[in-house]
Enzyme design. Structure first.
Site, PDB file in Angstrom:
ATOM      1  N   HIS A  87      23.287 -10.063  18.869  1.00 40.88           N
ATOM      2  CA  HIS A  87      22.617 -10.581  20.064  1.00 40.88           C
ATOM      3  C   HIS A  87      21.842  -9.481  20.791  1.00 40.88           C
ATOM      4  O   HIS A  87      22.053  -8.279  20.555  1.00 40.88           O
ATOM      5  CB  HIS A  87      23.642 -11.191  21.019  1.00 40.88           C
ATOM      6  CG  HIS A  87      24.666 -10.194  21.487  1.00 40.88           C
ATOM      7  ND1 HIS A  87      24.419  -9.275  22.481  1.00 40.88           N
ATOM      8  CD2 HIS A  87      25.934  -9.961  21.070  1.00 40.88           C
ATOM      9  CE1 HIS A  87      25.474  -8.530  22.667  1.00 40.88           C
ATOM     10  NE2 HIS A  87      26.419  -8.912  21.824  1.00 40.88           N
TER      11      HIS A  87
ATOM     12  N   LEU B 113      20.324  -7.421  24.339  1.00 44.59           N
ATOM     13  CA  LEU B 113      20.935  -6.585  25.381  1.00 44.59           C
ATOM     14  C   LEU B 113      21.505  -7.417  26.536  1.00 44.59           C
ATOM     15  O   LEU B 113      20.884  -8.357  27.019  1.00 44.59           O
ATOM     16  CB  LEU B 113      19.874  -5.626  25.928  1.00 44.59           C
ATOM     17  CG  LEU B 113      20.316  -4.657  27.017  1.00 44.59           C
ATOM     18  CD1 LEU B 113      21.210  -3.572  26.443  1.00 44.59           C
ATOM     19  CD2 LEU B 113      19.087  -4.032  27.694  1.00 44.59           C
TER      20      LEU B 113
ATOM     21  N   GLN C 241      23.872  -6.956  30.447  1.00 45.58           N
ATOM     22  CA  GLN C 241      24.198  -5.989  31.494  1.00 45.58           C
ATOM     23  C   GLN C 241      25.435  -5.181  31.110  1.00 45.58           C
ATOM     24  O   GLN C 241      25.501  -3.970  31.350  1.00 45.58           O
ATOM     25  CB  GLN C 241      24.432  -6.705  32.823  1.00 45.58           C
ATOM     26  CG  GLN C 241      24.725  -5.775  34.007  1.00 45.58           C
ATOM     27  CD  GLN C 241      23.552  -4.871  34.359  1.00 45.58           C
ATOM     28  OE1 GLN C 241      22.404  -5.315  34.350  1.00 45.58           O
ATOM     29  NE2 GLN C 241      23.821  -3.614  34.689  1.00 45.58           N
ATOM     30  N   TRP C 242      26.400  -5.826  30.507  1.00 46.43           N
ATOM     31  CA  TRP C 242      27.617  -5.117  30.107  1.00 46.43           C
ATOM     32  C   TRP C 242      27.335  -4.145  28.973  1.00 46.43           C
ATOM     33  O   TRP C 242      27.987  -3.100  28.884  1.00 46.43           O
ATOM     34  CB  TRP C 242      28.711  -6.114  29.726  1.00 46.43           C
ATOM     35  CG  TRP C 242      29.423  -6.663  30.935  1.00 46.43           C
ATOM     36  CD1 TRP C 242      28.976  -6.641  32.235  1.00 46.43           C
ATOM     37  CD2 TRP C 242      30.703  -7.288  30.958  1.00 46.43           C
ATOM     38  NE1 TRP C 242      29.886  -7.233  33.068  1.00 46.43           N
ATOM     39  CE2 TRP C 242      30.967  -7.643  32.302  1.00 46.43           C
ATOM     40  CE3 TRP C 242      31.634  -7.611  29.987  1.00 46.43           C
ATOM     41  CZ2 TRP C 242      32.132  -8.287  32.687  1.00 46.43           C
ATOM     42  CZ3 TRP C 242      32.799  -8.258  30.366  1.00 46.43           C
ATOM     43  CH2 TRP C 242      33.052  -8.586  31.702  1.00 46.43           C
TER      44      TRP C 242
ATOM     45  N   GLN D  38      32.764  -6.323  25.980  1.00 46.73           N
ATOM     46  CA  GLN D  38      32.466  -7.718  26.297  1.00 46.73           C
ATOM     47  C   GLN D  38      33.429  -8.683  25.627  1.00 46.73           C
ATOM     48  O   GLN D  38      33.905  -9.627  26.243  1.00 46.73           O
ATOM     49  CB  GLN D  38      31.029  -8.065  25.862  1.00 46.73           C
ATOM     50  CG  GLN D  38      29.992  -7.339  26.673  1.00 46.73           C
ATOM     51  CD  GLN D  38      28.584  -7.686  26.246  1.00 46.73           C
ATOM     52  OE1 GLN D  38      27.848  -8.277  27.009  1.00 46.73           O
ATOM     53  NE2 GLN D  38      28.214  -7.316  25.038  1.00 46.73           N
TER      54      GLN D  38
ATOM     55  N   ARG E 254      25.246 -15.339  24.943  1.00 46.62           N
ATOM     56  CA  ARG E 254      24.305 -14.275  24.590  1.00 46.62           C
ATOM     57  C   ARG E 254      23.749 -14.455  23.179  1.00 46.62           C
ATOM     58  O   ARG E 254      22.606 -14.075  22.908  1.00 46.62           O
ATOM     59  CB  ARG E 254      24.953 -12.896  24.748  1.00 46.62           C
ATOM     60  CG  ARG E 254      26.250 -12.632  23.994  1.00 46.62           C
ATOM     61  CD  ARG E 254      26.861 -11.349  24.499  1.00 46.62           C
ATOM     62  NE  ARG E 254      28.092 -10.921  23.830  1.00 46.62           N
ATOM     63  CZ  ARG E 254      29.321 -11.301  24.194  1.00 46.62           C
ATOM     64  NH1 ARG E 254      29.470 -12.149  25.199  1.00 46.62           N
ATOM     65  NH2 ARG E 254      30.383 -10.827  23.562  1.00 46.62           N
TER      66      ARG E 254
ATOM     67  N   GLU F  32      32.772 -12.298  18.917  1.00 40.07           N
ATOM     68  CA  GLU F  32      33.203 -10.895  18.917  1.00 40.07           C
ATOM     69  C   GLU F  32      34.730 -10.821  18.900  1.00 40.07           C
ATOM     70  O   GLU F  32      35.431 -11.790  19.233  1.00 40.07           O
ATOM     71  CB  GLU F  32      32.646 -10.209  20.170  1.00 40.07           C
ATOM     72  CG  GLU F  32      33.005  -8.744  20.340  1.00 40.07           C
ATOM     73  CD  GLU F  32      32.490  -7.877  19.199  1.00 40.07           C
ATOM     74  OE1 GLU F  32      33.166  -7.850  18.145  1.00 40.07           O
ATOM     75  OE2 GLU F  32      31.447  -7.216  19.373  1.00 40.07           O
ATOM     76  N   LEU F  33      35.238  -9.662  18.502  1.00 41.19           N
ATOM     77  CA  LEU F  33      36.666  -9.381  18.616  1.00 41.19           C
ATOM     78  C   LEU F  33      37.123  -9.629  20.053  1.00 41.19           C
ATOM     79  O   LEU F  33      36.418  -9.287  21.006  1.00 41.19           O
ATOM     80  CB  LEU F  33      36.936  -7.922  18.244  1.00 41.19           C
ATOM     81  CG  LEU F  33      38.385  -7.458  18.230  1.00 41.19           C
ATOM     82  CD1 LEU F  33      39.060  -7.906  16.936  1.00 41.19           C
ATOM     83  CD2 LEU F  33      38.477  -5.944  18.359  1.00 41.19           C
TER      84      LEU F  33
ATOM     85  N   ARG G  85      44.349   4.806  23.570  1.00 40.33           N
ATOM     86  CA  ARG G  85      44.160   5.849  22.567  1.00 40.33           C
ATOM     87  C   ARG G  85      44.754   5.428  21.211  1.00 40.33           C
ATOM     88  O   ARG G  85      44.170   5.686  20.155  1.00 40.33           O
ATOM     89  CB  ARG G  85      44.815   7.162  23.014  1.00 40.33           C
ATOM     90  CG  ARG G  85      44.208   7.806  24.242  1.00 40.33           C
ATOM     91  CD  ARG G  85      42.715   8.037  24.109  1.00 40.33           C
ATOM     92  NE  ARG G  85      42.322   8.563  22.806  1.00 40.33           N
ATOM     93  CZ  ARG G  85      41.068   8.699  22.420  1.00 40.33           C
ATOM     94  NH1 ARG G  85      40.086   8.329  23.222  1.00 40.33           N
ATOM     95  NH2 ARG G  85      40.772   9.196  21.234  1.00 40.33           N
TER      96      ARG G  85
END
Length: 212
Positions: A13, A15, A17-18, A25, A63, A89-90, A110
């Site tokens: 997708h 761009l 803002q995030w 996202q 998006r 997405e994941l 981490r």
């Protein structure tokens, strides 16, 4: 008898803002950042405007829907379109909406980074779970392809999905498979008496040096 051929054009997708703020996202329904996203979308549309597709597959998040609408503007009725949550997405769980700077000192974060996503983030999804839903989607796609036919499909999805497809079909590492917004990969699959095999992968849009 002629070998079957499947061309899969998989793009990320545009761009948001995030994206600009480097926030995870995941499955949050974040829209495109307009008009800032337009240059990338226009370049992608130009790269695909001469191509016809047998089918279009798209994540159901806004998006991706907005990206698809821009890329195939004027050709919306030309091909059957499937909106599919398996192309999302994941799911980043508790990390969605947050940045690396906000998370970098958390031990659980981490551990997640060091595992290349194999360990699910808190409240989220592991890459193994992402692979499972992508495998189901891809198996359905192949089931609809004649082993002796010619097929071309457009897929509008997310960076994590493309990363996993590249890991599988290009045999590259997790950290090597990233693509930018409004860019992606063209995978070519062939079927010649054996199961479908990926024979090549290339950038979409093609790099300027390759088309000059």
């Amino acid at each position: 008898m002629a070998a079957g051929r499947l061309e899969l054009v998989v793009v990320r997708h545009g761009l948001t803002q995030w994206n600009r703020e480097c926030r995870y996202q995941g499955q949050r329904d974040v829209p495109l950042l307009l008009p800032d996203a337009l240059p990338g979308l226009d370049r992608l549309r130009e790269a695909l405007e001469a191509q016809a597709f047998d089918a279009v597959h798209c994540s159901d998040l806004i998006r991706c829907r907005q990206t698809l609408a821009h890329v195939i503007e004027g050709r919306e009725r030309a091909w059957p379109t499937h909106f599919d949550s398996r192309l999302r997405e994941l799911d980043f769980g508790d990390y969605e909406g947050r940045t690396y700077e906000e998370l970098k000192d958390l031990e659980a974060y981490r551990v997640w980074i060091d595992s290349a996503g194999e360990q699910a983030p808190p409240g989220g999804e592991s890459t193994a779970e992402l692979r499972q839903r992508l495998e189901a989607w891809f198996a359905e796609l192949l089931a609809g392809c004649s082993p002796h036919g010619q097929h071309r499909a457009l897929v509008v999805t997310h960076g994590g999905v493309i990363r996993e497809l590249r890991r599988r079909f290009e045999a590259i590492g997790f950290w090597e498979g990233g693509v930018s917004q409004a860019e992606g990969r063209r995978f070519l699959f062939t079927h010649d008496g054996e199961p479908w095999q990926c024979s090549s992968s290339s950038a979409v849009p093609a790099p300027a040096s390759a088309v000059s």
